[in-house]
Write a protein that holds these residues in place. Structure first.
Motif, short mmCIF file in Angstrom:
data_model
loop_
_atom_site.label_atom_id
_atom_site.label_comp_id
_atom_site.label_asym_id
_atom_site.label_seq_id
_atom_site.Cartn_x
_atom_site.Cartn_y
_atom_site.Cartn_z
N GLY A 1 0.81 -1.67 -0.07
CA GLY A 1 0.07 0.01 0.34
C GLY A 1 0.84 1.36 -0.19
N LEU A 2 -0.22 2.71 -0.22
CA LEU A 2 0.30 3.66 -0.32
C LEU A 2 0.10 4.67 -0.07
CD1 LEU A 2 1.80 4.50 -4.23
CD2 LEU A 2 3.61 3.13 -2.21
N LEU A 3 0.63 5.65 1.48
CA LEU A 3 0.06 6.84 2.04
C LEU A 3 0.33 7.95 0.76
CD1 LEU A 3 0.12 5.47 5.57
CD2 LEU A 3 -1.74 5.03 3.63
N VAL A 4 -0.53 8.89 1.00
CA VAL A 4 -0.47 9.59 0.17
C VAL A 4 -0.18 10.98 0.74
CG1 VAL A 4 -0.53 10.84 -1.89
CG2 VAL A 4 -0.03 8.49 -1.79
N GLY A 5 0.51 11.92 0.99
CA GLY A 5 0.47 13.44 1.45
C GLY A 5 0.30 14.71 0.43
N LEU A 6 -0.39 15.24 -0.29
CA LEU A 6 -0.95 16.40 -0.62
C LEU A 6 -0.96 17.48 -0.40
CD1 LEU A 6 -1.17 16.89 -4.33
CD2 LEU A 6 -3.70 16.21 -4.39
N ALA A 7 -0.26 18.14 -0.68
CA ALA A 7 0.30 19.67 -0.72
C ALA A 7 -0.26 20.38 -2.03
CB ALA A 7 1.13 20.38 0.24
N ALA A 8 -1.34 21.95 -2.32
CA ALA A 8 -0.90 22.18 -3.20
C ALA A 8 -1.98 23.19 -3.80
CB ALA A 8 -1.93 21.09 -5.15
N PRO A 9 -1.66 24.40 -4.15
CA PRO A 9 -2.34 25.53 -4.19
C PRO A 9 -3.74 25.49 -4.64
CG PRO A 9 -0.88 25.81 -6.40
CD PRO A 9 -0.85 24.27 -5.53
N GLY A 10 -4.87 26.81 -3.75
CA GLY A 10 -5.82 26.17 -4.69
C GLY A 10 -6.03 26.84 -5.59
N ASP A 11 -5.78 27.40 -6.69
CA ASP A 11 -5.57 27.30 -7.84
C ASP A 11 -5.24 25.98 -8.56
OD1 ASP A 11 -3.13 27.42 -8.56
OD2 ASP A 11 -2.39 29.54 -8.83
N LEU A 12 -4.99 25.48 -8.37
CA LEU A 12 -4.72 24.47 -9.35
C LEU A 12 -5.85 23.26 -9.69
CD1 LEU A 12 -1.87 21.65 -9.44
CD2 LEU A 12 -3.00 20.57 -8.34
N PRO A 13 -5.62 23.14 -11.07
CA PRO A 13 -6.98 22.53 -11.85
C PRO A 13 -7.74 21.80 -11.47
CG PRO A 13 -5.45 23.19 -13.09
CD PRO A 13 -4.39 23.54 -11.99
N VAL A 14 -8.53 20.91 -10.70
CA VAL A 14 -9.15 19.47 -10.38
C VAL A 14 -8.87 18.48 -11.10
CG1 VAL A 14 -11.17 18.72 -9.90
CG2 VAL A 14 -11.24 21.20 -9.21
N SER A 15 -8.68 18.84 -12.22
CA SER A 15 -8.49 17.46 -13.29
C SER A 15 -7.28 17.31 -13.23
CB SER A 15 -8.46 18.24 -14.79
OG SER A 15 -7.85 19.35 -15.29
N TRP A 16 -6.08 18.52 -12.66
CA TRP A 16 -4.71 17.53 -12.74
C TRP A 16 -4.26 17.05 -11.46
CZ3 TRP A 16 -0.33 17.47 -9.77
CH2 TRP A 16 0.70 17.60 -9.86
N ALA A 17 -5.39 17.41 -10.51
CA ALA A 17 -4.94 16.73 -9.13
C ALA A 17 -5.32 14.68 -9.64
CB ALA A 17 -5.89 17.30 -8.48
N LEU A 18 -6.83 15.62 -10.39
CA LEU A 18 -7.79 13.22 -10.46
C LEU A 18 -6.98 13.04 -10.80
CD1 LEU A 18 -11.41 14.94 -10.72
CD2 LEU A 18 -10.19 14.45 -9.04
N ARG A 19 -5.84 13.47 -12.25
CA ARG A 19 -5.09 13.00 -13.45
C ARG A 19 -3.43 11.92 -12.04
NH1 ARG A 19 -5.89 9.38 -16.00
NH2 ARG A 19 -4.24 9.89 -18.41
N LEU A 20 -3.01 12.95 -11.11
CA LEU A 20 -2.34 12.77 -10.31
C LEU A 20 -3.04 10.80 -9.79
CD1 LEU A 20 0.28 13.40 -8.23
CD2 LEU A 20 -1.21 14.29 -7.22
N ALA A 21 -4.16 11.03 -8.97
CA ALA A 21 -4.54 9.86 -7.88
C ALA A 21 -4.89 9.13 -9.43
CB ALA A 21 -5.87 10.96 -8.01
N ASP A 22 -5.09 8.95 -10.76
CA ASP A 22 -5.41 7.83 -11.32
C ASP A 22 -3.47 7.38 -12.26
OD1 ASP A 22 -7.97 8.26 -12.18
OD2 ASP A 22 -7.71 9.39 -13.61
N GLY A 23 -2.48 8.54 -11.91
CA GLY A 23 -0.94 7.90 -12.12
C GLY A 23 -1.01 7.59 -11.25
N LEU A 24 -1.62 7.58 -9.56
CA LEU A 24 -0.81 6.93 -7.93
C LEU A 24 -1.59 5.77 -8.24
CD1 LEU A 24 -1.21 9.37 -5.88
CD2 LEU A 24 0.62 8.64 -6.12
N ARG A 25 -3.27 4.97 -8.80
CA ARG A 25 -3.58 4.16 -8.87
C ARG A 25 -2.97 3.02 -10.06
NH1 ARG A 25 -8.79 5.90 -11.87
NH2 ARG A 25 -7.26 5.22 -13.64
N ASP A 26 -2.13 3.32 -11.15
CA ASP A 26 -2.10 2.41 -12.50
C ASP A 26 -1.03 1.65 -12.03
OD1 ASP A 26 -4.82 3.11 -13.19
OD2 ASP A 26 -4.08 4.73 -15.16
N GLU A 27 0.03 3.17 -11.87
CA GLU A 27 1.33 2.88 -10.99
C GLU A 27 1.52 1.58 -9.89
OE1 GLU A 27 5.61 2.32 -11.87
OE2 GLU A 27 4.26 2.95 -13.09
#
Length: 316
Positions: A89-115
């Motif tokens: 398993g992985l535990l993931v801490g994510l800190a990001a600016p409020g103006d980061l596009p939601v789509s970028w964060a969700l694709r990040l999650a997809d990358g974590l899941r697929d790897e």
């Protein structure tokens, strides 16, 4: 999903991210409680942690959110495999600016899941916070399946030294991106999204590796860790390293030495291992040197001139 993180808020972001992670038999209690509950069949847990900071480990103009997710997971999963363990398993801490596009964060999650899916692991949970730039803090866990951990300190004189995986590709890709070059594409992708040979790493452990680590800081630097921990000298042969055609093409374009990329480039997350002298190397591993009495690392009998690899406090 459109908008930015500030539109979703903290808990909306958490719900959106966790919805992308499928259930897994090894995850007994997943995101939603104060902590996750994971199965640990071996009774021991291998654990490692890593940071990825925007502008230091990745750039959003070079890499997509999906790329960064794959890279973040790979860097940690390969550390677990280097101990001879199967990642769970992985535990993931994510800190990001409020103006980061939601789509970028969700694709990040997809990358974590697929790897994770490449090795049968899963994302167990984590945390989110605000920051001026993107920061990922990853903790990876693994199970030894009853075997002993493969440490850096077990190499002995007479051992073979073997490598599994690509070397120099990620560094070449980074330098190409920095130059504005459009290719070779496979090198650009190697920087954005490494391809650790997880099965080969586990095979090296099963074959009886006496010492092993993943190659994240550069081969010479990481072999140096093995030599130092084991109190031995490692001798490498330059002729044993393949300089693939994409590396040769990039070196010609950038007037660079491709062997230097192979020996000192990081972020490929290949595996380097020492094995007893009579051990048959598993498929996917290649002999690149041997262990002798002494200290340090030699290439063709001499110290390698210049930096041996990456050092966070000695790099620009």
């Amino acid at each position: 999903m459109t908008g930015v993180l500030a539109d979703l808020g903290e808990f909306g972001l958490i719900r959106a991210i966790t919805a992308r992670f499928p259930p897994h038999d090894g995850l007994l209690i997943g995101p939603g409680d104060d902590a996750a509950l994971l199965a640990a069949p071996d009774g021991r847990v291998v654990a490692t942690t890593d940071l990825l900071l925007e502008g230091r480990h990745f750039r959003r103009d070079y890499s997509t959110g999906y790329d960064v997710g794959r890279k973040a997971a790979a860097q940690n999963l390969s550390d677990v495999v280097a101990m001879g363990a199967r990642p769970t398993g992985l535990l993931v801490g994510l800190a990001a600016p409020g103006d980061l596009p939601v789509s970028w964060a969700l694709r990040l999650a997809d990358g974590l899941r697929d790897e994770c899916a490449e090795i049968g692991a899963f994302v167990a949970g984590g945390d989110v916070s605000s920051a001026d730039r993107v920061l990922l803090a990853i903790t990876a866990l693994g199970d030894l399946g009853g075997a002993g951990a493969v440490r850096r300190s077990g190499a002995r004189p007479g051992d073979q030294v073997a490598v599994a995986g690509r070397l120099g590709w990620a560094q070449a890709g980074l330098e190409l991106l920095g130059s504005g070059a459009a290719g070779p594409r496979e090198l650009l992708d190697a920087h954005r999204r490494p391809q650790p040979p997880y099965a080969d790493g586990l095979a090296l452990a099963a074959a009886g590796a006496t010492a092993m680590c993943d190659v994240s800081d550069g081969l010479l630097a990481d072999v140096g860790h093995l030599a130092s921990a084991s109190g031995v000298q490692v001798q490498l042969w330059a002729r044993a390293f393949e300089v693939a055609e994409p590396l040769r093409a990039a070196a010609a374009a950038l007037d660079a030495d491709p062997l230097r990329w192979v020996l000192t480039g990081g972020d490929d997350n290949a595996f380097v291992a020492c094995l007893p002298p009579d051990t048959a190397l598993p498929t996917g591993a290649r002999l690149v040197g041997h262990v002798t009495e002494g200290s340090g690392v030699l290439v063709d009998g001499a110290p390698f001139a210049g930096p041996q690899g990456w050092d966070h406090y000695r790099q620009p």
